[in-house]
Scaffold this motif. Sequence first.
Motif, PDB file in Angstrom:
ATOM      1  N   HIS A  58      75.797  76.532  -0.681  1.00  0.00           N
ATOM      2  CA  HIS A  58      76.759  77.616  -0.668  1.00  0.00           C
ATOM      3  C   HIS A  58      77.575  77.672  -1.947  1.00  0.00           C
ATOM      4  O   HIS A  58      77.893  78.740  -2.456  1.00  0.00           O
ATOM      5  CB  HIS A  58      77.687  77.506   0.534  1.00  0.00           C
ATOM      6  CG  HIS A  58      78.498  78.721   0.693  1.00  0.00           C
ATOM      7  ND1 HIS A  58      78.003  79.862   1.295  1.00  0.00           N
ATOM      8  CD2 HIS A  58      79.737  79.031   0.275  1.00  0.00           C
ATOM      9  CE1 HIS A  58      78.919  80.795   1.247  1.00  0.00           C
ATOM     10  NE2 HIS A  58      79.996  80.326   0.641  1.00  0.00           N
ATOM     11  N   LEU A  59      77.951  76.486  -2.474  1.00  0.00           N
ATOM     12  CA  LEU A  59      78.727  76.502  -3.702  1.00  0.00           C
ATOM     13  C   LEU A  59      77.889  77.055  -4.856  1.00  0.00           C
ATOM     14  O   LEU A  59      78.393  77.731  -5.739  1.00  0.00           O
ATOM     15  CB  LEU A  59      79.184  75.077  -4.033  1.00  0.00           C
ATOM     16  CG  LEU A  59      80.285  74.517  -3.142  1.00  0.00           C
ATOM     17  CD1 LEU A  59      80.633  73.110  -3.562  1.00  0.00           C
ATOM     18  CD2 LEU A  59      81.507  75.394  -3.201  1.00  0.00           C
ATOM     19  N   VAL A  62      67.275  83.456  -4.404  1.00  0.00           N
ATOM     20  CA  VAL A  62      65.896  83.903  -4.632  1.00  0.00           C
ATOM     21  C   VAL A  62      65.868  85.199  -5.426  1.00  0.00           C
ATOM     22  O   VAL A  62      65.105  85.356  -6.379  1.00  0.00           O
ATOM     23  CB  VAL A  62      65.163  84.072  -3.292  1.00  0.00           C
ATOM     24  CG1 VAL A  62      63.792  84.663  -3.506  1.00  0.00           C
ATOM     25  CG2 VAL A  62      65.054  82.731  -2.590  1.00  0.00           C
ATOM     26  N   LEU A 108      75.537  83.224   6.955  1.00  0.00           N
ATOM     27  CA  LEU A 108      76.226  83.144   5.676  1.00  0.00           C
ATOM     28  C   LEU A 108      75.402  82.394   4.642  1.00  0.00           C
ATOM     29  O   LEU A 108      75.365  82.763   3.476  1.00  0.00           O
ATOM     30  CB  LEU A 108      77.571  82.437   5.851  1.00  0.00           C
ATOM     31  CG  LEU A 108      78.702  83.292   6.423  1.00  0.00           C
ATOM     32  CD1 LEU A 108      79.947  82.455   6.577  1.00  0.00           C
ATOM     33  CD2 LEU A 108      78.970  84.469   5.523  1.00  0.00           C
ATOM     34  N   LEU A 109      74.772  81.329   5.084  1.00  0.00           N
ATOM     35  CA  LEU A 109      74.005  80.505   4.161  1.00  0.00           C
ATOM     36  C   LEU A 109      72.809  81.276   3.638  1.00  0.00           C
ATOM     37  O   LEU A 109      72.457  81.194   2.469  1.00  0.00           O
ATOM     38  CB  LEU A 109      73.536  79.247   4.891  1.00  0.00           C
ATOM     39  CG  LEU A 109      73.069  78.103   4.014  1.00  0.00           C
ATOM     40  CD1 LEU A 109      74.246  77.580   3.235  1.00  0.00           C
ATOM     41  CD2 LEU A 109      72.486  77.013   4.874  1.00  0.00           C
ATOM     42  N   VAL A 130      74.301  72.014   3.001  1.00  0.00           N
ATOM     43  CA  VAL A 130      74.903  73.304   3.330  1.00  0.00           C
ATOM     44  C   VAL A 130      75.998  73.636   2.320  1.00  0.00           C
ATOM     45  O   VAL A 130      76.053  74.735   1.763  1.00  0.00           O
ATOM     46  CB  VAL A 130      75.479  73.278   4.760  1.00  0.00           C
ATOM     47  CG1 VAL A 130      76.374  74.474   5.000  1.00  0.00           C
ATOM     48  CG2 VAL A 130      74.367  73.253   5.769  1.00  0.00           C
ATOM     49  N   ILE A 131      76.849  72.647   2.060  1.00  0.00           N
ATOM     50  CA  ILE A 131      77.948  72.880   1.130  1.00  0.00           C
ATOM     51  C   ILE A 131      77.402  73.169  -0.268  1.00  0.00           C
ATOM     52  O   ILE A 131      77.819  74.112  -0.939  1.00  0.00           O
ATOM     53  CB  ILE A 131      78.886  71.662   1.084  1.00  0.00           C
ATOM     54  CG1 ILE A 131      79.571  71.484   2.430  1.00  0.00           C
ATOM     55  CG2 ILE A 131      79.911  71.819  -0.014  1.00  0.00           C
ATOM     56  CD1 ILE A 131      80.525  70.347   2.456  1.00  0.00           C
ATOM     57  N   MET A 162      66.138  82.701   5.965  1.00  0.00           N
ATOM     58  CA  MET A 162      66.414  81.607   5.042  1.00  0.00           C
ATOM     59  C   MET A 162      67.313  80.559   5.686  1.00  0.00           C
ATOM     60  O   MET A 162      67.042  79.371   5.647  1.00  0.00           O
ATOM     61  CB  MET A 162      67.115  82.120   3.778  1.00  0.00           C
ATOM     62  CG  MET A 162      66.467  83.288   3.111  1.00  0.00           C
ATOM     63  SD  MET A 162      65.035  82.784   2.208  1.00  0.00           S
ATOM     64  CE  MET A 162      63.836  83.669   3.138  1.00  0.00           C
ATOM     65  N   GLY A 184      74.799  68.447   6.180  1.00  0.00           N
ATOM     66  CA  GLY A 184      76.110  69.032   5.898  1.00  0.00           C
ATOM     67  C   GLY A 184      76.336  69.174   4.400  1.00  0.00           C
ATOM     68  O   GLY A 184      76.825  70.201   3.917  1.00  0.00           O
ATOM     69  N   SER A 185      75.940  68.124   3.658  1.00  0.00           N
ATOM     70  CA  SER A 185      76.137  68.189   2.211  1.00  0.00           C
ATOM     71  C   SER A 185      75.292  69.288   1.586  1.00  0.00           C
ATOM     72  O   SER A 185      75.747  70.019   0.710  1.00  0.00           O
ATOM     73  CB  SER A 185      75.760  66.852   1.564  1.00  0.00           C
ATOM     74  OG  SER A 185      76.266  65.785   2.308  1.00  0.00           O
ATOM     75  N   PRO A 187      77.155  81.847  -3.531  1.00  0.00           N
ATOM     76  CA  PRO A 187      77.846  82.345  -2.340  1.00  0.00           C
ATOM     77  C   PRO A 187      77.117  83.471  -1.623  1.00  0.00           C
ATOM     78  O   PRO A 187      77.374  83.692  -0.444  1.00  0.00           O
ATOM     79  CB  PRO A 187      79.184  82.832  -2.895  1.00  0.00           C
ATOM     80  CG  PRO A 187      79.366  82.117  -4.159  1.00  0.00           C
ATOM     81  CD  PRO A 187      78.005  81.921  -4.725  1.00  0.00           C
ATOM     82  N   VAL A 243      76.865  80.120  10.287  1.00  0.00           N
ATOM     83  CA  VAL A 243      76.475  79.390   9.089  1.00  0.00           C
ATOM     84  C   VAL A 243      75.094  79.834   8.626  1.00  0.00           C
ATOM     85  O   VAL A 243      74.860  80.003   7.424  1.00  0.00           O
ATOM     86  CB  VAL A 243      76.493  77.873   9.344  1.00  0.00           C
ATOM     87  CG1 VAL A 243      76.031  77.130   8.119  1.00  0.00           C
ATOM     88  CG2 VAL A 243      77.885  77.428   9.708  1.00  0.00           C
TER      89      VAL A 243
END
Lengths: 312, 284, 428
Positions: free
Chosen positions: A293-294, A304, A249-250, A289-290, A261, A286-287, A297, A246
């Motif tokens: 990402h949304l 940045v 990917l994040l 993170v979502i 980051m 958790g929110s 991507p 995560v």
Amino acid sequence: MRTTFLDPELVTSITIIIISALIPAIQNTWLTSAFLFFMLLTIMGHSWNLFSGLTRIISFGHGAFFGLGAYATFIVVRDLSQPFPFSFILSLIMASAICGSAAFLLSYPFLALRGLSFAICTLAFTEFLAIVFANTQIIERGHEVAFIQPQTDIIANYYLTLLILFLVTMVFWRVKHSKLGLALIAIGENEAAAESLGVDVFSSIRSSYVISAICMGLVGALYPYILLSATVETLFGIERSLIPLVVGLLGGPGSIAGSFMGALVFQILAEALRTTLGYLHLVVLGSLVILIHLLEPSGIFGIVSKLVKKTK
Amino acid sequence: MALEISQIITSLFFGFIEGSLYGLLGVGLSLALGVMKIVNLAHGPLAVLGAYMLFFLIYSLGISVPLSFLLSLAILATIGLIIYWGLINRIVTNEPSTLIVTYGLEIIIGNMLLSIFTGATRTVDLKLGSLNLGYFSVGLNRILALLIALASILAIDFMSKKTFFGIAMRATADDKDAAELMGIDTTKVYALSYSICALLACLFGLCYITTHSITPLIGGLFTLKAFVVAVLCGGNLILALAIGLLLGLSEILLTSFLIPSPYQNSVAFVILLVALTTLRRKRR
Amino acid sequence: MKKKNVVIVAVIIVAVILCSIGVYYLHLRPTPMEKTEIVLGLPAHLTGSYAYEGTVSAYGTMLAVDDINAKGGIYVREYGRKMPLKLIVEDDASDAEKTKLIMEKLITVDKVDFIMAPGGSTWALAGVPISEKYKKICIGFGGSDEALFTSGYKYYFAFCIANGLFSGTYYVGIIGFLAHYKEWLPEGAPPPLTVAIVSMNNAYGRCAANIMEKFIKEHGVQKVVLKELYDPKITDFTPIITKIRVAQPDAVIMCGYAAQNTNFFRQVNEMKVKEVKIWSPSCWFPEYFLALGYDGLQYFFDQQYWINYASSEARDTLQRAKAKWGYDYTLGYFAWGYDGPYVLAQAIERAGSLDSDKVREALLTGTYRSLTYGDIRFDEHGWPIVEKFEEKVPIRQVVGHSQVIVWPPHLAQAKPVYPPPWEKKYGP
């Protein structure tokens, strides 16, 4: 292929490393500890990004190498009873050896697979290792938790971790800007095309997998010195495999600054959330993170970069 | 000697039931994998959510058991739709994205349940009594769970093969673009498929909480077991049931008679590793 | 990318980091001129995998602090006045790494005088080296692992075990009960002579199983006919129950956490195992009653390691907890959490100082009143010593719709129903 030192990823990374080097000067052990864990997480993110970020072959099982690296340290400190600084060097070497060879051997059966099969294989392997270690008690030796006596103090741990972070960052950068890196990115974009252009797919991803495993092993080797205690759950648990994923990917898949980051969000921001929000801090994390990402991507580093491009 | 046979029969029986539950668990995830090509890390947590929904409806609101069952299923199906439209829809084409988003969902669902229900283990006692089968007796709640699991799997299999929606699903699974060219609204297919996945997860949760007990954070373990079944079955739902049964039976039989009890959980992973690396069928 | 843009990127990143650091500084407290209160830190598990035990224990600690403050605080001779307690609670989300961060924060940023021991061995092992480093007394729930007591930690005191029995603490009561069967066995009933031990295959479970075996051997009355270790993660106990039916012991002692026990006894009921006469987990959890009901738990035994729970002081304390939070259960975690501040306060009063070494000296040389065990003193390793512990553990049996204490004789409300009429419970 620009290899000048003004590569934005590298500049960002070095800036953060320099800031991190100065943190202990603030004389706040809480902040220092938080940054210490942040650095550990970044190294884990790097190692995942090195392989899965570049080649887009998602690995769910990097926790296995982390655990093996930690095991190396436990052997060195407990069984071989070496004094500190020698023990540290020895554990790094041992961790690299164990993880490197494990990755090398595993690459034969595993790297023939792709996509979900590969991911599940790595996951199953890590879980299997966890069960074996738990039941044979190699690490815990009959206690609920494996532990070692403190060999170093927090400042020494901090700068050792910083050193490893620096090394891994440079390794990542060099790999990414080398022929191997080019091959990996090509594989990540379109494997068939890369192969048709003469890239030795298997050899490239195997090299990347081995380097990635060694980096993860180095972090694993560091871990017991810092935390002093470990259980099979903390070493091989699925969190250990998922969080670097995560973070990578994040932050930005395949991007060097990306791991920084992602680790910033997961460690520094998470700690700030915990102290201010109390009970529901994980839900908010958790929110976030979502949402992040949304929004973008290609990760935080992508955000940045885009922001910066807009200011041109 | 008589007791030996009864041991085997007992193990076979309970293993069969556990296995059918595993099959149900895997079928839901297999649907998400096959149709939408997404790795739904929230599958286990959704099952736990469904289980807690049942617990809440029966014990806190006092709603009758059959109605609670139906309500839980309806609520979870709706939640599945909401999750789809809110989140999955935006990232369904990108595999790594689904990992992050579903992982975020896993954290959110697990911790929300933890703060609402605390970490105490919960269970639902249906008070159905038990069936005496000679050497042992089995609770009727377990029989019910078995029937639900088998019926669900068969129903989904029937749906995917014989109904229009099922065919649309499989067409989308095979080739999304071709399906769209044929006039199938793939977005609707995806939305409904995810909703059905949530429904199946909920069914597993219902079966599980009526036969075992749960805590809010157990979802991750469920997802893991579901993966074992889903990955190996390759989309064939009846095969998913078979693999689930194999898993359940082997876990119980092997630990009863061969390997020492502590290794019970490793069976799944050994099977998975061996199968994936030796069968060499190219998957997605 | 142009040089200018590179600089902009770097500036943005630095700004974000500085903002995050800024949040940390919001928490720095200025040191007051005059000390007017005693600051206690509590690293609690309010979320995460250990949230249930952690929250219950936190209730205990918070209630103890409230009770002490209701009396005006603790009289500290050094300062010449009564000082109230201030409790700072932090949630570590059951993550040992965060426990370390919290210990550092509580000690260096919040400047606590004393710190409550993190509950559970994993977290205690992570946190105690830090409290030792800063020479802060770490007292409370704590962990049961041997390593915590044999690593030379000077300032660590835990209530979760007694008499150096580690995880065996929770299982020796029933051994004592079985060994003294002549005192409670009804006329004509067959004596319980064989025992099966079912325990988790982790350090906690193995330690408990070994201590149980040792005590059984020492008493020399019963024989162990089966010893089974199971992976704590399994949810189906059919193989083990089948082995039990083959071995046919008179008593089965089950060691596991709440989830395992719930599943295990549910399956025992389901499979209608009539051969065993005494079924015993470590202690009743409220959720067993919700899950299995009094009917399901009928005739089963348990041992309550909060041995002082039936006393009036315990009852009053629980009433206060119920009034405050609606909390109503006689779980050991609550008592251990309560004893942290409760016993510490007695020690501070005895020492007359807030200095760690003086309080430690007081803890090691005095006798104290604890909610969990009654009168105790401390062993230098850090555990409480309870005289004749095995003979004080109340053994209860579920009969009808209540839990009846059947042992020890001075607490017993009735003789146990033995052998249990399984036909009544399971049918013919």
